[in-house]
Design an enzyme around this catalytic site. Sequence first.
Site, PDB file in Angstrom:
ATOM      1  N   ASP A  30       4.124  -6.072   3.296  1.00  0.00           N
ATOM      2  CA  ASP A  30       3.872  -4.970   4.228  1.00  0.00           C
ATOM      3  C   ASP A  30       4.851  -5.098   5.380  1.00  0.00           C
ATOM      4  O   ASP A  30       5.579  -6.096   5.492  1.00  0.00           O
ATOM      5  CB  ASP A  30       2.417  -5.023   4.712  1.00  0.00           C
ATOM      6  CG  ASP A  30       1.885  -3.668   5.165  1.00  0.00           C
ATOM      7  OD1 ASP A  30       2.693  -2.780   5.478  1.00  0.00           O
ATOM      8  OD2 ASP A  30       0.648  -3.510   5.214  1.00  0.00           O
ATOM      9  N   GLU A  71      -5.273   1.459   2.578  1.00  0.00           N
ATOM     10  CA  GLU A  71      -5.008   0.404   3.556  1.00  0.00           C
ATOM     11  C   GLU A  71      -5.113   0.902   4.981  1.00  0.00           C
ATOM     12  O   GLU A  71      -5.651   0.212   5.862  1.00  0.00           O
ATOM     13  CB  GLU A  71      -3.619  -0.194   3.312  1.00  0.00           C
ATOM     14  CG  GLU A  71      -3.355  -1.499   4.066  1.00  0.00           C
ATOM     15  CD  GLU A  71      -2.771  -1.319   5.464  1.00  0.00           C
ATOM     16  OE1 GLU A  71      -2.655  -2.321   6.195  1.00  0.00           O
ATOM     17  OE2 GLU A  71      -2.442  -0.169   5.834  1.00  0.00           O
ATOM     18  N   GLU A  72      -4.588   2.108   5.244  1.00  0.00           N
ATOM     19  CA  GLU A  72      -4.549   2.604   6.622  1.00  0.00           C
ATOM     20  C   GLU A  72      -5.935   2.904   7.188  1.00  0.00           C
ATOM     21  O   GLU A  72      -6.077   3.082   8.396  1.00  0.00           O
ATOM     22  CB  GLU A  72      -3.666   3.852   6.715  1.00  0.00           C
ATOM     23  CG  GLU A  72      -2.194   3.625   6.394  1.00  0.00           C
ATOM     24  CD  GLU A  72      -1.467   2.804   7.452  1.00  0.00           C
ATOM     25  OE1 GLU A  72      -2.117   2.377   8.441  1.00  0.00           O
ATOM     26  OE2 GLU A  72      -0.264   2.570   7.295  1.00  0.00           O
ATOM     27  N   ASP A 124       6.091   2.060   6.666  1.00  0.00           N
ATOM     28  CA  ASP A 124       4.818   1.355   6.516  1.00  0.00           C
ATOM     29  C   ASP A 124       3.945   2.155   5.559  1.00  0.00           C
ATOM     30  O   ASP A 124       3.382   3.185   5.955  1.00  0.00           O
ATOM     31  CB  ASP A 124       4.164   1.208   7.886  1.00  0.00           C
ATOM     32  CG  ASP A 124       2.759   0.637   7.850  1.00  0.00           C
ATOM     33  OD1 ASP A 124       2.392   0.033   6.831  1.00  0.00           O
ATOM     34  OD2 ASP A 124       2.032   0.811   8.852  1.00  0.00           O
ATOM     35  N   HIS A 165       4.099   3.145  13.048  1.00  0.00           N
ATOM     36  CA  HIS A 165       3.183   4.292  13.148  1.00  0.00           C
ATOM     37  C   HIS A 165       3.785   5.427  13.966  1.00  0.00           C
ATOM     38  O   HIS A 165       3.065   6.254  14.531  1.00  0.00           O
ATOM     39  CB  HIS A 165       1.824   3.878  13.718  1.00  0.00           C
ATOM     40  CG  HIS A 165       0.967   3.153  12.718  1.00  0.00           C
ATOM     41  ND1 HIS A 165      -0.364   2.910  12.926  1.00  0.00           N
ATOM     42  CD2 HIS A 165       1.250   2.659  11.487  1.00  0.00           C
ATOM     43  CE1 HIS A 165      -0.862   2.269  11.878  1.00  0.00           C
ATOM     44  NE2 HIS A 165       0.113   2.108  10.988  1.00  0.00           N
ATOM     45  N   HIS A 222       0.823  -1.207   0.000  1.00  0.00           N
ATOM     46  CA  HIS A 222       0.000   0.000   0.000  1.00  0.00           C
ATOM     47  C   HIS A 222       0.857   1.258   0.000  1.00  0.00           C
ATOM     48  O   HIS A 222       1.876   1.340   0.700  1.00  0.00           O
ATOM     49  CB  HIS A 222      -0.998   0.006   1.164  1.00  0.00           C
ATOM     50  CG  HIS A 222      -0.420   0.103   2.539  1.00  0.00           C
ATOM     51  ND1 HIS A 222      -0.212   1.312   3.175  1.00  0.00           N
ATOM     52  CD2 HIS A 222      -0.036  -0.851   3.411  1.00  0.00           C
ATOM     53  CE1 HIS A 222       0.277   1.093   4.388  1.00  0.00           C
ATOM     54  NE2 HIS A 222       0.394  -0.208   4.558  1.00  0.00           N
TER      55      HIS A 222
END
Length: 350
Positions: free
Chosen positions: A240, A219-220, A185, A320, A68
Amino acid sequence: MFERYKGYLLEELEKLIAIPSPSGFFKAIEEYLSEEIRAIGYEPGRLRKGGLQYCLGGEGDPIMLMAHADTLGAQVKYIKPNGRMMLVPVGGLNPNNVETENVTVFTRFNETYQGTILLENASTHGNRNYNVVRSFEENLELVLDKLVSSREDVLKLGIRNGDFVALRPRFELSTDGFIKSRFLDDKIGVAILLAFSKYVKEQNVKLSRKVYVSFSVYEEVLHGGGPGIPEDVVEILGVDMGCVGKNLDGSETKVSIVARDNYGPYNYEIITALASLCERHGIDYAIDCYSGYISDVSTALIAGNDVRHGLIGPGVYASHSYERTNIKAAEGSFQLLQAYLTCFEREGGI
Protein backbone atom coordinates in the site's frame (compact mmCIF):
# COMPACT_ATOMS: atom_id res chain seq x y z
CA MET A 1 14.66 -7.29 -14.08
CA PHE A 2 12.32 -4.43 -13.12
CA GLU A 3 13.07 -2.61 -16.38
CA ARG A 4 11.48 -5.49 -18.28
CA TYR A 5 8.21 -5.02 -16.37
CA LYS A 6 8.20 -1.24 -15.85
CA GLY A 7 6.22 -0.57 -19.02
CA TYR A 8 3.62 -3.17 -18.09
CA LEU A 9 3.31 -1.74 -14.57
CA LEU A 10 2.72 1.79 -15.86
CA GLU A 11 0.23 0.64 -18.48
CA GLU A 12 -1.73 -1.32 -15.90
CA LEU A 13 -1.62 1.56 -13.45
CA GLU A 14 -3.16 3.92 -15.99
CA LYS A 15 -5.85 1.39 -16.90
CA LEU A 16 -6.68 0.65 -13.26
CA ILE A 17 -6.91 4.31 -12.32
CA ALA A 18 -9.26 4.94 -15.26
CA ILE A 19 -11.79 2.43 -13.84
CA PRO A 20 -14.01 4.08 -11.20
CA SER A 21 -14.04 1.99 -8.03
CA PRO A 22 -15.11 3.80 -4.86
CA SER A 23 -15.44 1.35 -1.96
CA GLY A 24 -18.58 -0.69 -2.56
CA PHE A 25 -18.71 0.04 -6.31
CA PHE A 26 -16.32 -2.62 -7.50
CA LYS A 27 -17.91 -4.72 -10.25
CA ALA A 28 -15.99 -3.12 -13.14
CA ILE A 29 -12.58 -3.20 -11.43
CA GLU A 30 -13.15 -6.75 -10.22
CA GLU A 31 -14.04 -7.93 -13.73
CA TYR A 32 -11.03 -6.19 -15.22
CA LEU A 33 -8.65 -7.66 -12.66
CA SER A 34 -10.12 -11.14 -13.11
CA GLU A 35 -9.42 -10.98 -16.84
CA GLU A 36 -5.91 -9.64 -16.35
CA ILE A 37 -5.01 -12.24 -13.73
CA ARG A 38 -6.17 -14.98 -16.10
CA ALA A 39 -4.20 -13.41 -18.95
CA ILE A 40 -1.06 -13.60 -16.79
CA GLY A 41 -1.75 -17.27 -16.14
CA TYR A 42 -3.47 -17.56 -12.76
CA GLU A 43 -7.04 -18.36 -11.79
CA PRO A 44 -8.59 -15.90 -9.32
CA GLY A 45 -11.17 -16.77 -6.72
CA ARG A 46 -13.82 -14.28 -5.61
CA LEU A 47 -14.94 -13.47 -2.10
CA ARG A 48 -18.67 -13.22 -1.42
CA LYS A 49 -18.32 -9.62 -0.21
CA GLY A 50 -16.12 -8.69 -3.16
CA GLY A 51 -12.40 -9.00 -3.79
CA LEU A 52 -10.07 -11.44 -5.52
CA GLN A 53 -7.41 -13.94 -4.47
CA TYR A 54 -5.00 -16.20 -6.32
CA CYS A 55 -1.88 -18.23 -5.62
CA LEU A 56 1.50 -17.68 -7.30
CA GLY A 57 2.80 -21.08 -6.21
CA GLY A 58 5.65 -21.98 -3.89
CA GLU A 59 5.72 -24.27 -0.87
CA GLY A 60 5.78 -23.79 2.88
CA ASP A 61 5.46 -20.81 5.24
CA PRO A 62 2.49 -19.34 3.29
CA ILE A 63 2.27 -15.56 2.94
CA MET A 64 -0.51 -13.40 1.52
CA LEU A 65 0.29 -10.16 -0.32
CA MET A 66 -2.51 -7.59 0.01
CA ALA A 67 -3.34 -4.50 -2.02
CA HIS A 68 -6.67 -2.73 -2.38
CA ALA A 69 -8.42 -1.83 -5.61
CA ASP A 70 -11.05 0.44 -4.06
CA THR A 71 -10.68 4.20 -3.80
CA LEU A 72 -12.21 7.22 -2.17
CA GLY A 73 -15.40 8.60 -3.69
CA ALA A 74 -18.84 9.84 -2.72
CA GLN A 75 -22.53 9.01 -2.82
CA VAL A 76 -25.57 11.16 -3.40
CA LYS A 77 -26.97 11.99 0.03
CA TYR A 78 -29.89 14.21 -0.92
CA ILE A 79 -31.30 15.91 -4.01
CA LYS A 80 -32.09 19.53 -3.21
CA PRO A 81 -35.20 21.39 -4.39
CA ASN A 82 -33.05 23.32 -6.92
CA GLY A 83 -31.62 20.16 -8.51
CA ARG A 84 -28.22 20.37 -6.85
CA MET A 85 -27.10 17.42 -4.74
CA MET A 86 -25.58 16.99 -1.30
CA LEU A 87 -22.84 14.37 -1.13
CA VAL A 88 -21.61 12.01 1.56
CA PRO A 89 -17.97 10.91 1.28
CA VAL A 90 -16.91 7.31 0.78
CA GLY A 91 -13.79 6.79 2.85
CA GLY A 92 -11.63 9.76 3.75
CA LEU A 93 -12.57 12.03 0.87
CA ASN A 94 -11.61 15.49 2.09
CA PRO A 95 -13.87 18.49 1.38
CA ASN A 96 -10.83 20.76 1.30
CA ASN A 97 -9.41 19.25 -1.88
CA VAL A 98 -12.42 18.17 -3.97
CA GLU A 99 -13.92 21.53 -4.89
CA THR A 100 -14.03 22.08 -8.71
CA GLU A 101 -13.34 18.38 -9.39
CA ASN A 102 -15.28 16.91 -12.30
CA VAL A 103 -17.18 13.74 -11.46
CA THR A 104 -19.36 10.97 -12.89
CA VAL A 105 -22.63 9.91 -11.27
CA PHE A 106 -23.59 6.25 -11.69
CA THR A 107 -27.29 5.53 -11.34
CA ARG A 108 -28.82 2.20 -10.39
CA PHE A 109 -30.54 2.17 -13.78
CA ASN A 110 -27.32 1.97 -15.84
CA GLU A 111 -27.11 5.66 -16.66
CA THR A 112 -24.13 7.95 -16.10
CA TYR A 113 -24.07 11.73 -15.81
CA GLN A 114 -21.27 14.26 -15.59
CA GLY A 115 -21.00 17.10 -13.12
CA THR A 116 -18.74 19.18 -10.88
CA ILE A 117 -18.33 19.51 -7.12
CA LEU A 118 -18.67 23.21 -6.29
CA LEU A 119 -19.20 25.54 -3.40
CA GLU A 120 -22.73 26.86 -3.01
CA ASN A 121 -22.82 30.30 -4.60
CA ALA A 122 -19.49 29.53 -6.24
CA SER A 123 -18.85 32.79 -8.11
CA THR A 124 -16.22 34.81 -6.27
CA HIS A 125 -17.51 38.04 -7.82
CA GLY A 126 -20.91 37.55 -6.21
CA ASN A 127 -20.04 35.91 -2.90
CA ARG A 128 -18.20 37.91 -0.24
CA ASN A 129 -18.20 34.80 2.02
CA TYR A 130 -16.39 32.66 -0.54
CA ASN A 131 -13.56 31.70 1.84
CA VAL A 132 -15.68 29.73 4.27
CA VAL A 133 -14.47 26.33 5.48
CA ARG A 134 -15.57 23.68 2.99
CA SER A 135 -17.96 21.01 4.26
CA PHE A 136 -20.00 18.27 2.61
CA GLU A 137 -22.75 18.88 5.18
CA GLU A 138 -22.90 22.66 4.87
CA ASN A 139 -21.78 24.10 1.55
CA LEU A 140 -20.36 21.75 -1.07
CA GLU A 141 -22.73 20.43 -3.72
CA LEU A 142 -22.75 18.47 -6.95
CA VAL A 143 -23.85 20.45 -9.98
CA LEU A 144 -24.97 18.27 -12.91
CA ASP A 145 -24.09 18.97 -16.52
CA LYS A 146 -27.78 18.69 -17.39
CA LEU A 147 -30.50 21.27 -17.85
CA VAL A 148 -32.18 20.65 -14.50
CA SER A 149 -33.59 23.16 -12.06
CA SER A 150 -35.59 21.06 -9.61
CA ARG A 151 -35.52 17.87 -7.60
CA GLU A 152 -38.14 16.42 -9.92
CA ASP A 153 -35.92 17.06 -12.96
CA VAL A 154 -33.09 15.10 -11.35
CA LEU A 155 -35.34 12.22 -10.30
CA LYS A 156 -36.53 11.90 -13.92
CA LEU A 157 -32.91 11.21 -14.89
CA GLY A 158 -32.97 8.12 -12.66
CA ILE A 159 -30.66 9.58 -10.01
CA ARG A 160 -31.43 8.50 -6.45
CA ASN A 161 -29.93 8.87 -3.00
CA GLY A 162 -27.04 6.46 -2.57
CA ASP A 163 -25.88 6.60 -6.19
CA PHE A 164 -22.10 6.48 -6.44
CA VAL A 165 -20.03 9.47 -7.52
CA ALA A 166 -16.50 9.00 -8.89
CA LEU A 167 -13.94 11.77 -9.26
CA ARG A 168 -11.87 12.15 -12.42
CA PRO A 169 -8.37 10.94 -11.50
CA ARG A 170 -6.35 13.18 -13.90
CA PHE A 171 -3.59 10.60 -14.42
CA GLU A 172 -0.32 11.99 -15.72
CA LEU A 173 3.15 10.58 -16.34
CA SER A 174 5.42 13.57 -15.85
CA THR A 175 9.15 14.26 -16.13
CA ASP A 176 11.94 12.52 -14.17
CA GLY A 177 9.71 9.52 -13.50
CA PHE A 178 7.01 11.33 -11.55
CA ILE A 179 3.46 10.00 -11.59
CA LYS A 180 0.55 12.25 -10.62
CA SER A 181 -3.03 11.15 -10.14
CA ARG A 182 -5.81 10.67 -7.68
CA PHE A 183 -6.08 7.13 -6.36
CA LEU A 184 -2.43 6.09 -6.49
CA ASP A 185 -3.60 4.86 -3.09
CA ASP A 186 -3.69 2.00 -3.75
CA LYS A 187 -3.91 1.26 -7.44
CA ILE A 188 -0.17 1.56 -7.69
CA GLY A 189 0.04 -1.28 -5.15
CA VAL A 190 -2.27 -3.37 -7.33
CA ALA A 191 -0.16 -2.58 -10.40
CA ILE A 192 3.03 -3.58 -8.56
CA LEU A 193 1.52 -6.93 -7.58
CA LEU A 194 0.28 -7.56 -11.13
CA ALA A 195 3.77 -6.82 -12.46
CA PHE A 196 5.32 -9.08 -9.83
CA SER A 197 2.85 -11.86 -10.69
CA LYS A 198 3.69 -11.53 -14.38
CA TYR A 199 7.40 -11.65 -13.58
CA VAL A 200 6.98 -14.83 -11.50
CA LYS A 201 4.96 -16.54 -14.24
CA GLU A 202 7.00 -15.49 -17.28
CA GLN A 203 10.42 -16.05 -15.71
CA ASN A 204 9.36 -19.29 -14.05
CA VAL A 205 10.64 -17.84 -10.80
CA LYS A 206 11.30 -20.19 -7.93
CA LEU A 207 9.53 -18.77 -4.88
CA SER A 208 11.08 -19.25 -1.45
CA ARG A 209 7.64 -19.91 0.09
CA LYS A 210 3.98 -20.28 -0.84
CA VAL A 211 2.62 -16.91 -1.99
CA TYR A 212 -1.00 -15.78 -2.24
CA VAL A 213 -2.15 -12.43 -3.67
CA SER A 214 -5.29 -10.62 -2.52
CA PHE A 215 -7.02 -7.54 -3.96
CA SER A 216 -9.63 -6.13 -1.59
CA VAL A 217 -12.40 -3.65 -2.41
CA TYR A 218 -13.37 -2.18 0.99
CA GLU A 219 -10.07 -0.96 2.44
CA GLU A 220 -10.99 2.72 2.40
CA VAL A 221 -13.96 1.99 4.68
CA LEU A 222 -11.88 -0.19 7.02
CA HIS A 223 -13.15 -3.72 6.47
CA GLY A 224 -11.27 -4.90 3.39
CA GLY A 225 -8.69 -7.24 4.88
CA GLY A 226 -10.63 -9.24 7.43
CA PRO A 227 -12.36 -12.13 5.63
CA GLY A 228 -11.31 -14.88 3.29
CA ILE A 229 -7.70 -15.39 4.34
CA PRO A 230 -6.71 -19.00 3.57
CA GLU A 231 -6.32 -21.14 6.68
CA ASP A 232 -2.68 -21.98 6.00
CA VAL A 233 -1.52 -18.33 5.77
CA VAL A 234 0.93 -17.44 8.55
CA GLU A 235 1.94 -13.97 7.36
CA ILE A 236 0.36 -11.00 5.58
CA LEU A 237 2.38 -8.34 3.77
CA GLY A 238 0.45 -5.30 2.62
CA VAL A 239 1.53 -3.42 -0.50
CA ASP A 240 0.00 0.00 0.00
CA MET A 241 1.09 3.61 -0.25
CA GLY A 242 3.86 4.89 1.97
CA CYS A 243 3.33 8.31 3.55
CA VAL A 244 5.45 11.32 2.63
CA GLY A 245 5.25 14.40 4.82
CA LYS A 246 6.45 16.34 7.83
CA ASN A 247 8.43 14.32 10.42
CA LEU A 248 8.59 11.30 8.10
CA ASP A 249 11.63 9.87 6.30
CA GLY A 250 9.62 8.58 3.35
CA SER A 251 9.86 10.20 -0.06
CA GLU A 252 8.35 9.80 -3.53
CA THR A 253 11.46 7.91 -4.66
CA LYS A 254 11.74 5.42 -1.76
CA VAL A 255 10.00 2.24 -0.78
CA SER A 256 8.39 2.75 2.62
CA ILE A 257 8.46 0.10 5.34
CA VAL A 258 5.74 0.71 7.92
CA ALA A 259 6.79 0.20 11.53
CA ARG A 260 3.36 1.05 12.98
CA ASP A 261 -0.01 2.57 12.15
CA ASN A 262 -2.97 3.79 14.21
CA TYR A 263 -3.46 0.35 15.73
CA GLY A 264 0.12 -0.07 16.86
CA PRO A 265 3.39 -1.76 15.87
CA TYR A 266 3.77 -4.15 12.95
CA ASN A 267 5.71 -7.39 13.40
CA TYR A 268 9.24 -6.56 14.56
CA GLU A 269 10.97 -9.48 12.85
CA ILE A 270 9.30 -8.79 9.51
CA ILE A 271 10.20 -5.09 9.55
CA THR A 272 13.77 -5.93 10.51
CA ALA A 273 14.07 -8.54 7.74
CA LEU A 274 12.70 -6.14 5.12
CA ALA A 275 15.07 -3.35 6.19
CA SER A 276 18.01 -5.76 6.17
CA LEU A 277 17.20 -6.79 2.60
CA CYS A 278 17.09 -3.16 1.50
CA GLU A 279 20.50 -2.58 3.08
CA ARG A 280 21.95 -5.69 1.46
CA HIS A 281 20.65 -4.94 -2.04
CA GLY A 282 21.01 -1.17 -2.09
CA ILE A 283 17.24 -0.51 -2.23
CA ASP A 284 16.43 3.08 -1.21
CA TYR A 285 13.99 2.81 1.70
CA ALA A 286 12.52 4.53 4.74
CA ILE A 287 11.03 3.14 7.94
CA ASP A 288 8.24 5.29 9.38
CA CYS A 289 5.54 5.37 12.05
CA TYR A 290 2.16 6.61 10.78
CA SER A 291 -0.73 8.35 12.46
CA GLY A 292 -4.01 8.63 10.60
CA TYR A 293 -3.25 5.37 8.76
CA ILE A 294 -5.05 2.02 8.87
CA SER A 295 -4.45 -0.81 6.39
CA ASP A 296 -6.02 -4.07 5.32
CA VAL A 297 -3.23 -5.78 7.22
CA SER A 298 -4.35 -4.21 10.49
CA THR A 299 -8.02 -5.01 9.89
CA ALA A 300 -7.05 -8.62 9.20
CA LEU A 301 -5.60 -8.84 12.69
CA ILE A 302 -8.54 -7.01 14.24
CA ALA A 303 -10.81 -9.60 12.59
CA GLY A 304 -9.00 -12.27 14.62
CA ASN A 305 -6.58 -13.76 12.11
CA ASP A 306 -3.54 -15.31 13.78
CA VAL A 307 -0.83 -14.07 11.40
CA ARG A 308 2.35 -12.05 11.39
CA HIS A 309 1.97 -8.71 9.62
CA GLY A 310 3.98 -6.13 7.73
CA LEU A 311 3.48 -3.46 5.08
CA ILE A 312 5.57 -1.87 2.33
CA GLY A 313 4.82 0.41 -0.58
CA PRO A 314 5.96 3.32 -2.72
CA GLY A 315 6.14 6.71 -1.06
CA VAL A 316 3.14 8.85 -2.05
CA TYR A 317 2.83 12.56 -1.32
CA ALA A 318 -0.46 14.47 -0.92
CA SER A 319 -2.35 11.30 0.03
CA HIS A 320 -6.14 11.31 -0.40
CA SER A 321 -5.74 14.33 -2.67
CA TYR A 322 -4.05 14.76 -6.07
CA GLU A 323 -1.31 12.30 -5.24
CA ARG A 324 2.21 11.98 -6.58
CA THR A 325 4.98 9.38 -6.53
CA ASN A 326 7.95 8.36 -8.66
CA ILE A 327 8.68 5.23 -10.65
CA LYS A 328 11.78 4.74 -8.46
CA ALA A 329 9.52 4.03 -5.48
CA ALA A 330 7.60 1.42 -7.47
CA GLU A 331 10.90 -0.11 -8.55
CA GLY A 332 12.09 -0.31 -4.95
CA SER A 333 8.82 -1.98 -3.92
CA PHE A 334 9.14 -4.54 -6.73
CA GLN A 335 12.76 -5.28 -5.85
CA LEU A 336 11.95 -5.70 -2.17
CA LEU A 337 9.23 -8.23 -3.02
CA GLN A 338 11.73 -10.00 -5.24
CA ALA A 339 14.30 -10.14 -2.45
CA TYR A 340 11.80 -11.22 0.20
CA LEU A 341 9.92 -13.88 -1.72
CA THR A 342 12.16 -15.47 -4.33
CA CYS A 343 15.14 -17.77 -4.23
CA PHE A 344 17.33 -15.17 -5.96
CA GLU A 345 17.95 -13.77 -2.48
CA ARG A 346 19.41 -17.08 -1.35
CA GLU A 347 21.60 -17.14 -4.46
CA GLY A 348 23.05 -13.73 -3.61
CA GLY A 349 21.25 -11.18 -5.80
CA ILE A 350 18.08 -9.81 -7.31
